[in-house]
Enzyme design. Structure first.
Site, PDB file in Angstrom:
ATOM      1  N   HIS A 503     -16.792 -10.528  -1.019  1.00  0.00           N
ATOM      2  CA  HIS A 503     -15.341 -10.352  -1.188  1.00  0.00           C
ATOM      3  C   HIS A 503     -14.656  -9.932   0.108  1.00  0.00           C
ATOM      4  CE1 HIS A 503     -14.897 -10.446  -5.692  1.00  0.00           C
ATOM      5  NE2 HIS A 503     -16.211 -10.278  -5.603  1.00  0.00           N
ATOM      6  N   HIS A 691     -22.353 -15.371  -3.464  1.00  0.00           N
ATOM      7  CA  HIS A 691     -21.600 -14.599  -4.453  1.00  0.00           C
ATOM      8  C   HIS A 691     -22.138 -14.824  -5.852  1.00  0.00           C
ATOM      9  CE1 HIS A 691     -18.169 -13.747  -7.217  1.00  0.00           C
ATOM     10  NE2 HIS A 691     -18.186 -12.640  -6.506  1.00  0.00           N
ATOM     11  N   ASN A 695     -23.493 -11.761  -8.235  1.00  0.00           N
ATOM     12  CA  ASN A 695     -22.458 -11.389  -9.199  1.00  0.00           C
ATOM     13  C   ASN A 695     -22.795 -11.783 -10.629  1.00  0.00           C
ATOM     14  OD1 ASN A 695     -19.532 -10.598  -9.884  1.00  0.00           O
ATOM     15  ND2 ASN A 695     -19.666 -12.696 -10.631  1.00  0.00           N
ATOM     16  N   ILE A 843     -13.963 -13.923  -9.119  1.00  0.00           N
ATOM     17  CA  ILE A 843     -14.094 -12.811 -10.062  1.00  0.00           C
ATOM     18  C   ILE A 843     -14.910 -11.725  -9.381  1.00  0.00           C
ATOM     19  CG2 ILE A 843     -16.221 -13.642 -11.109  1.00  0.00           C
ATOM     20  CD1 ILE A 843     -13.377 -11.676 -12.812  1.00  0.00           C
TER      21      ILE A 843
END
Length: 843
Positions: A503, A691, A695, A843
């Site tokens: 992020h 990611h 995640n 997200i």
């Protein structure tokens, strides 16, 4: 198909006319913009010598053609015709201005026009909000066609427009407030405006100094005049409209959060008599299991009055009513640890396997020296004699030479912060875990070393070493030691592997792309799908998770020092080590492979490392696609070096976006085509495969506190103490009082549910809209990329079925699917999936 029907309608006409279709999405309660919207075209081939820009046509107004209500019932897709007369010799349209005199904003999805000589269709993939003229400083919005040009190849009629549009996006850095309808991209630090709410909750500025370095984030000033339709969950921060998630995604994300709160969090708060900070420990393992098993599907409309009142505090009334009206029940799958093997968390093999295939498979390292190297003054207290009996007849030195000793190291970076972290209600160690690689490629834990600062001034430590045991008090102590290691790894995962390394480090790339690369630039078009929703989700992340008294402060042992800890580890981050092959080499999990037939250039030191094995295939597919795409526009190294926009982009990323690390050796020089391909592959891998790997598996693994506690409330007791007597009297009770309590567990479960949830409009790697580029070679290369991802998916499924690959599933019986590209089914899917690689950090 719809596009082809549109094309058939606009073919024909006189040579002096431009005909086309404009597709607009607007609220269903509104009449639609139609004649309130006008267009003007700029020629891409004919220069107006007076203005220095392409010839500009007269204005033409849209005429309504057909309307279709979207499935959400809230919006209308309107297709509008336009027929605009231009003077002969106008040439080919390359850009258009759109002016909105309608009273409301609308979303301009796409447009396509026939050239005056009928020779071709010009596509415009717009995907942008257009606000009313009376609300903006500019009278128009400018859009360029889907034809891409590097700056030196830009048609002269479009060159000035290209520069003007970029200058407008950069802003002047002096604005005190900005409105949602503005498109201004400026940088900022992680300051109180970003993650604090009041003077009482002020935090040190993270970023802008050598002591607290950090990537920059988008400047999100409070708007001066909020639109009444703004969602509360946006916390009234400025985000350019084009970076905002769709209304449906905001609604779905809010709904997911509400559902998670209803199922796990709010009932727990009620049980604690409205005191969320109460540490109410589980009384038994049966009670902990019932916490999950007893969560019954329910409908929000049937929730009690208290629950509704609590939920409404967080959501605007309109959005709350929309969630109430949903018909589907709130039904979450149980964590897979409970459905497959509820005792797997105790298994040493599963404890080790998750370092290769769990939520944080990016920290384990192959050990080259013993004792483990350390930046602190005190070396490890683990002795060779503690572990040599577990090395299958090898000496420790032989095992090291054969690359069979591994470590999960959470020691050096934690030691300077532990005294401050442990001043509250958490009890954290720094840890080193040693493991041995068996002949079947599974890992066996050898020892855990837990350390505390003894004398911070002199850099001394006190350490305890725990060895595996199958029964008795030694086994109970061993389980406590593993809980502390898991807590270390959980915090590293959330703050570093997940937040910082995906992020946070990507956000400056997005800002620089918007500021320095024209939408006509081929690299802009390549990267844009991988930036979808990231700015918005990062803003929400900072608002709810990172802020003082936010979720991370409540559930992670790092508490209010979380951002400081993240900053400390950013000091070690290098962009050139962020690519998967380079990362594996850094962690000694792979060696260089000179075989020219191996496109990764590395070979894993053992094959059954699911994250790396699947990841290298995804990496190779991305790199092959990126190289093919870039080679269309850059014929040699000089064309890369002389691309002024590209060089400005790269310079701004290094010197501003990651401005606390501009002169370190981790940056490519961006002087060659291979530099460009490597940099873009690293960036796209970070936003997609990396990611997804850190995640999407959170609900499967991290929702179960016995498997992934995020903090500990007790140290491991020492003999002769009162705590040791408590431990002796009831080891299970002591363990349950060590791991997170009910409220902390409920909050963590709700969080992992939301973070693991894919929304219905998620876009996945290898998919794109048909008209994202007019370049036929690029579309063909992308098609080949999509086919290769499908092949990779089949190979991953085959590996998961191979019984000899024991790390693919393990005692927990959770197949490794986090890097399944999910190209097999193109229908919209949502929910907790545990597979699929989203196209962006969304997200």
């Amino acid at each position: 198909m719809a596009m082809n029907r549109y094309k058939q309608k606009i073919v024909g006409g006189e040579e002096s006319w431009i005909k086309g279709v404009v597709v607009i999405v607007h609220d269903s309660g509104k009449s639609g913009p139609a004649k309130s919207v006008s267009l003007q075209f700029y020629s891409a081939t004919e220069l107006d010598h007076n203005s220095g820009k392409g010839k500009l046509s007269k204005k033409g107004k849209l005429e309504e053609w057909k309307r279709k209500k979207k499935s959400d019932g809230r919006t209308i897709i309107g297709s509008y015709k336009i027929k605009l007369k231009v003077e002969k010799g106008f040439g080919i349209p390359g850009a258009f201005l759109i002016t909105n005199q309608y009273n409301h904003k609308f979303f301009l999805r796409e447009a396509f026009f026939q050239t005056p000589n009928h020779s071709q269709i010009i596509h415009f993939d717009c995907n942008s909000w257009v606000y009313p003229i009376n609300l903006t400083n500019d009278s128009h919005y400018l859009f360029f066609s889907n034809t891409s040009y590097i700056p030196s190849k830009t048609p002269s009629p479009l060159m000035e427009l290209r520069k003007m549009e970029l200058a407008k996006l950069r802003g002047d850095g002096r604005r005190e407030t900005m409105e949602e309808r503005e498109r201004i991209y400026e940088y900022d630090y992680y300051n109180n405006d970003c993650i604090g709410n009041s003077q009482e909750q002020s935090t040190p500025i993270i970023g802008g100094s050598s002591s607290l370095p950090y990537p920059r984030r988008l400047r999100t000033l409070h708007p001066s005049n909020l639109d009444s339709s703004s969602e509360k969950m946006d916390i009234e921060k400025y985000i350019p409209a084009d970076e905002r998630m769709s209304h449906n995604k905001v609604k779905e994300l809010a709904s997911n959060s509400v559902e998670a709160a209803l199922q796990f969090l709010i009932p727990t708060i009620k049980a604690l008599n409205y005191q969320p900070n109460t540490t109410d420990h589980f009384k038994s393992f049966v009670e902990l299991h019932c916490f999950f098993w007893a969560q019954k599907p329910s409908n929000l409309a049937k929730a009690d009055i208290w629950t509704k009142l609590e939920v409404q505090k967080f959501l605007p009334q309109k959005l709350f009513q929309q969630i109430l009206s949903q018909k589907h029940p709130f039904l979450y799958p149980l964590p897979q640890f409970l459905t497959e093997n509820e005792h797997a968390w105790m298994d040493d093999d599963e404890f080790a396997r998750q370092m290769l295939a769990g939520t944080n498979p990016v920290r384990i390292t192959c050990l080259h020296n013993f004792p483990p190297e350390s930046k602190t003054k005190v070396v490890s207290t683990i002795k060779a004699s503690d572990i040599e009996h577990s090395l299958d007849g090898l000496t420790l030195q032989q095992a090291i030479v054969e690359r069979r000793i591994f470590t999960l190291d959470h020691h050096d970076y934690l030691m300077p912060l532990l005294n401050r972290i442990n001043s509250g209600d958490v009890f954290a160690y720094a840890s080193r875990t040693l493991l041995f690689l068996r002949s079947d490629s599974t890992l066996k834990p050898l020892a855990i070393e837990l350390s505390l600062p003894y004398s911070e001034a002199e850099g001394e430590e006190i350490s305890w070493v725990y060895l595996p045991a199958a029964e008795g008090l030694e086994a109970a102590l061993w389980q406590l030691a593993k809980a502390h290691v898991a807590a270390n790894d959980s915090v590293y995962h959330q703050l570093i592997s997940h937040w910082l390394h995906t992020h946070a480090v990507v956000e400056p790339f997005i800002i620089a792309t918007r500021r320095q690369l024209s939408v006509m630039h081929p690299i802009y078009r390549l990267l844009n799908p991988h930036f979808k929703d990231t700015i918005h989700i990062n803003s929400l992340f900072r608002t709810f998770l990172l802020k003082p008294d936010g979720i991370f402060e409540k559930i992670l042992f790092s508490g209010k020092f979380s951002m400081e800890l993240s900053s400390e580890l950013y000091k070690e981050w290098r962009f050139d080590e962020h690519g998967l092959p380079a990362d594996l080499l850094k962690r000694n999990m792979a060696v260089r492979d000179p075989d020219p037939g191996n496109p990764t250039g590395v070979r894993l030191i053992f094959p059954d490392y699911p994250y790396a094995e699947d990841g290298l295939e995804i990496w190779t597919a991305i790199k092959t696609w990126v190289k093919s795409f870039c080679s269309i526009f850059y014929k040699d190294d000089d064309s890369v070096h002389s691309d002024e926009e590209l060089q400005a982009w790269w310079s701004e990323i290094r010197n501003v976006g990651h401005g606390d690390k501009p002169h370190e050796s981790g940056w490519y020089e961006m002087a060659t085509l291979s530099n460009l391909v490597e940099a873009l592959t690293t960036l796209i891998w970070t936003a997609t495969g990396l990611h997804a790997a850190v995640n999407s598996g959170q609900y499967a693994y991290a929702s179960y506190p016995l498997n992934r506690p995020t903090l500990c409330h007790k140290f491991i007791p020492s003999e002769g103490t009162v705590e040791y007597a408590e431990f002796l009297s009831d080891p299970d009770k002591y363990y349950l009082e060590t791991i997170p309590g009910k409220f902390e567990t409920a909050l963590a479960v709700a969080l992992t549910e939301v973070l693991s949830h894919h929304t219905m409009d998620e876009l996945y790697l290898g998919r794109s809209s048909y008209n994202w580029t007019d370049n036929a070679k690029a579309r063909h290369s992308f098609s080949e990329f999509s086919k290769e991802l499908k092949n990779i998916e089949n190979r991953i499924e085959e590996r998961n079925r191979d019984p000899n690959r024991k790390n693919r599933s393990g005692p927990a019986k959770i197949p490794y699917k986090l890097l399944l590209p999910d190209t097999s089914n193109f229908s919209p899917k949502g929910g907790i999936r545990g597979k699929g690689i989203p196209n962006s950090i969304s997200i």
